[in-house]
Design a protein around this motif. Structure first.
Motif, short mmCIF file in Angstrom:
data_model
loop_
_atom_site.label_atom_id
_atom_site.label_comp_id
_atom_site.label_asym_id
_atom_site.label_seq_id
_atom_site.Cartn_x
_atom_site.Cartn_y
_atom_site.Cartn_z
N VAL A 23 5.02 79.70 -19.39
CA VAL A 23 4.83 81.10 -19.02
C VAL A 23 6.19 81.79 -18.98
O VAL A 23 7.13 81.30 -18.33
CB VAL A 23 4.13 81.23 -17.66
N SER A 73 7.84 85.42 -18.03
CA SER A 73 7.66 86.74 -17.42
C SER A 73 8.77 87.64 -17.91
O SER A 73 9.92 87.51 -17.49
CB SER A 73 7.68 86.63 -15.90
N ARG A 104 10.21 80.26 -14.93
CA ARG A 104 10.33 79.72 -13.58
C ARG A 104 10.25 78.20 -13.63
O ARG A 104 9.17 77.63 -13.82
CB ARG A 104 9.22 80.27 -12.68
N GLY A 106 -1.73 87.29 -21.30
CA GLY A 106 -0.49 87.73 -21.90
C GLY A 106 -0.52 87.48 -23.39
O GLY A 106 -1.55 87.08 -23.96
N THR A 125 4.20 87.42 -20.46
CA THR A 125 3.58 88.42 -19.61
C THR A 125 4.59 89.53 -19.32
O THR A 125 5.75 89.46 -19.74
CB THR A 125 3.11 87.79 -18.28
N PRO A 174 7.19 91.81 -16.99
CA PRO A 174 8.30 91.34 -16.17
C PRO A 174 8.06 91.45 -14.67
O PRO A 174 8.94 91.13 -13.87
CB PRO A 174 9.44 92.26 -16.59
N GLU A 175 6.86 91.88 -14.25
CA GLU A 175 6.64 92.20 -12.83
C GLU A 175 6.82 90.98 -11.93
O GLU A 175 7.46 91.07 -10.88
CB GLU A 175 5.23 92.78 -12.65
N GLN A 176 6.28 89.83 -12.33
CA GLN A 176 6.39 88.66 -11.45
C GLN A 176 7.83 88.21 -11.33
O GLN A 176 8.30 87.87 -10.25
CB GLN A 176 5.51 87.52 -11.96
N ALA A 177 8.56 88.19 -12.46
CA ALA A 177 9.97 87.80 -12.42
C ALA A 177 10.78 88.78 -11.58
O ALA A 177 11.70 88.38 -10.86
CB ALA A 177 10.53 87.70 -13.83
N TRP A 207 12.76 82.98 -11.01
CA TRP A 207 12.60 83.13 -12.46
C TRP A 207 13.99 83.28 -13.08
O TRP A 207 14.74 84.19 -12.71
CB TRP A 207 11.72 84.32 -12.80
#
Length: 311
Positions: free
Chosen positions: A48, A50, A55, A72, A90, A92-95, A102
């Protein structure tokens, strides 16, 4: 790639990253039925990404079963040892929300040093992620781009022009002066103004349009240090998607030795004998590039063996 020196057989770590490359399965990227079948395979694995970050978990890459992958863009990386590898890119919000967890590719290099078998897959995934991040609109008409070919092509919905990933050729070189192999032979290393005290590396720069790689070596060395280079010989290459480079390594022989610093990217440049390099590396006053870098391999191939310490 190996070299036999007075210190024995020396391997070059940067070439380990491409020693056992994955099969990229380029001919299968447009076969939608085959892609779905391989995505649903119970042994398929996905990384995954981001935005442009990954991560790691427990200091290792976190390859997931595809059934656990988030939504994604699915990118087919290829096959290795019978396993199909993918990336899912996906937003970039989670990173952004978990920034310390991340890591960009440069932050992942210590992880890849311990998992060189998967390094080409990660370089492939992040190289494509960087390309998708930077290529938002058609460069011809500004139209909307849509991904196809399992993430390896973008096509404009307005003018139909396809876009493909780019790799920018960059030269990186170990410049030497003096009688080859003699105690007086010296190599040229430089440092960027932002680096910590004592950190030095080989010189490098991008190849310009209409320029040969050898001429790029000569130009970059002169621009960065004022040293004139004559003979240039090819050493090896390394993918370096930071964000989209292919590093082409060379050994070069200096025709002049006077250093003149006019380039703002180089704060200092110095000549080092092998003895000075060994003493500096052992004491920590000279900090050389890390082991997965082609720069490190260029330095150690000239020195004749491994050196202690790294970035």
């Amino acid at each position: 790639m190996v070299a036999v020196t007075s210190l024995g057989v020396v391997t070059y770590p940067h070439l380990d990253l491409a020693r056992d490359p994955h099969d990229r399965l380029g001919l299968m990227r447009t076969d939608e039925g085959w892609l779905e079948e391989r995505w649903d395979a119970p042994d398929a694995l996905v990384l995954v990404v981001s935005g442009t970050r990954v991560r790691p978990v427990g200091g290792a890459l976190d390859w997931l079963p595809t059934a656990k992958a988030p939504d994604g863009l699915r990118v087919l990386l290829g096959e290795r040892d019978g396993t199909t590898y993918w990336a899912v890119i996906t937003g970039p919000e989670q990173a952004a929300a978990e920034k310390e967890a991340w890591l960009p590719l440069r932050g992942l290099l210590p992880v890849l040093s311990g998992d060189r078998a998967h390094a080409p897959l990660v370089f492939h995934a992040l190289g494509l992620a960087e390309w998708h991040w930077a290529t938002r609109f058609c460069p011809r008409c500004g139209g909307r781009l849509v991904a196809r070919a399992a993430g390896h092509e973008l096509v404009c919905q307005d003018c139909g022009k396809p876009q493909f990933p780019r790799s920018d050729p960059a030269v990186i070189m170990l410049v030497a002066a003096g009688e080859p192999g003699s105690p007086q032979e010296r190599c040229l290393l430089g440092r960027h103004p932002s680096w910590p005290e004592g950190r030095y590396s080989t010189l490098a720069g991008f190849c310009e349009p209409g320029e040969t790689l050898e001429d790029a070596v000569r130009r970059e060395v002169f621009e960065e240090s004022g040293v004139r280079v004559g003979e240039v010989t090819y050493f090896g290459n390394q993918p370096w998607p930071l964000p989209s480079s292919l590093m082409l390594g060379f050994h070069a022989r200096a025709e002049t030795e006077d250093i003149r610093l006019d380039d703002a990217d180089v704060e200092d440049a110095r000549w080092f004998t092998r003895e000075q390099m060994r003493e500096g590396a052992e004491s920590g006053s000279l900090v050389l590039p890390g082991g997965v870098s082609i720069s490190r391999s260029l330095v150690e191939s000239w020195y004749g063996g491994p050196l202690p310490g790294s970035w």
